[in-house]
Motif scaffolding. Structure first.
Motif, short mmCIF file in Angstrom:
data_model
loop_
_atom_site.label_atom_id
_atom_site.label_comp_id
_atom_site.label_asym_id
_atom_site.label_seq_id
_atom_site.Cartn_x
_atom_site.Cartn_y
_atom_site.Cartn_z
N TYR A 21 1.99 8.25 -16.79
CA TYR A 21 3.05 7.12 -16.01
C TYR A 21 3.74 6.34 -16.82
CZ TYR A 21 -0.50 8.66 -12.33
OH TYR A 21 -1.35 9.35 -11.66
N ARG A 43 6.05 6.20 -7.74
CA ARG A 43 4.96 5.27 -7.08
C ARG A 43 5.20 3.61 -7.45
NH1 ARG A 43 -1.03 6.00 -10.11
NH2 ARG A 43 -0.68 4.69 -11.65
N HIS A 99 -7.93 2.93 -13.42
CA HIS A 99 -7.11 3.86 -12.74
C HIS A 99 -7.35 3.87 -11.16
CE1 HIS A 99 -5.01 7.48 -12.26
NE2 HIS A 99 -5.81 8.05 -11.42
N GLN A 100 -6.08 4.04 -10.74
CA GLN A 100 -5.93 3.92 -9.30
C GLN A 100 -4.65 5.00 -8.72
OE1 GLN A 100 -5.52 -0.20 -7.21
NE2 GLN A 100 -4.86 -0.66 -9.70
N ASP A 101 -5.09 5.57 -7.50
CA ASP A 101 -4.08 6.57 -7.12
C ASP A 101 -3.60 6.23 -5.99
OD1 ASP A 101 -4.92 9.08 -8.86
OD2 ASP A 101 -6.67 8.97 -7.73
N TRP A 102 -2.19 6.49 -5.67
CA TRP A 102 -1.27 6.10 -4.63
C TRP A 102 -1.48 7.38 -3.64
CZ3 TRP A 102 0.54 1.97 -2.63
CH2 TRP A 102 1.76 2.03 -1.71
N VAL A 103 -2.32 7.14 -2.59
CA VAL A 103 -2.24 7.93 -1.45
C VAL A 103 -2.27 7.58 -0.13
CG1 VAL A 103 -4.20 9.70 -0.63
CG2 VAL A 103 -4.53 9.04 -3.10
N TRP A 107 -3.29 2.16 -2.16
CA TRP A 107 -4.14 2.35 -3.67
C TRP A 107 -5.45 2.70 -3.39
CZ3 TRP A 107 -1.31 3.23 -7.49
CH2 TRP A 107 -0.10 2.99 -7.63
#
Length: 144
Positions: free
Chosen positions: A22, A62, A124-128, A132
């Motif tokens: 990223y 994101r 670590h974070q995911d954008w779902v 977050w």
């Protein structure tokens, strides 16, 4: 998600060799359809004359992840997913050990283990679906 001029974002790179990385950027403008022009924070033009600017599809954007909650320094756990700032971008890995103040991080994409100081790490974070999400800690699977 709709972005506007000046929004801080991260561009997801899916090119071979860069999968799972990223790069920080700022929105310059929205184009027709689902494309935006961004200017990168750390990537430079080929001639090194200034920040790289390019067209990016909305699916590869994101928002910039929020900082950790609270004023306490982040404490990382064994096998926790982290992002590591390396080669001008954030790369996803997992904590596999710690010696003193240095964390050993394993990268599934390259099967490498490298040491990093806490200043190069973030959770670590995911954008779902507009939220977050922090992945659950899972055991490491090293391919042979």
């Amino acid at each position: 998600m709709e972005y506007k001029r000046g929004d801080r974002v991260e561009v997801i790179d899916s090119e071979e060799g860069f999968e799972g990385s990223y790069y920080g950027a700022v929105i310059v403008t929205k184009l027709n359809g689902d494309e935006y022009i961004v200017t990168y924070d750390t990537l430079l033009k080929e001639d090194l004359s200034g920040p790289l600017r390019e067209v990016v599809e909305a699916d590869n954007l994101r928002p910039k992840p929020p900082p950790p909650e609270g004023d306490q320094p982040t404490r990382y756990r064994l096998y926790q997913s982290v992002d590591v700032f390396h080669n001008d971008g954030w790369w996803v890995g997992r904590i596999i050990g710690k010696i003193g103040s240095v964390y050993n991080v394993f990268f599934d994409s390259t099967q490498e283990e490298l040491p990093y100081g806490v200043e190069a790490l973030r959770i670590h974070q995911d954008w779902v679906d507009g939220t977050w999400v922090t992945p659950a800690v899972k055991k490491l699977e090293i391919k042979s």
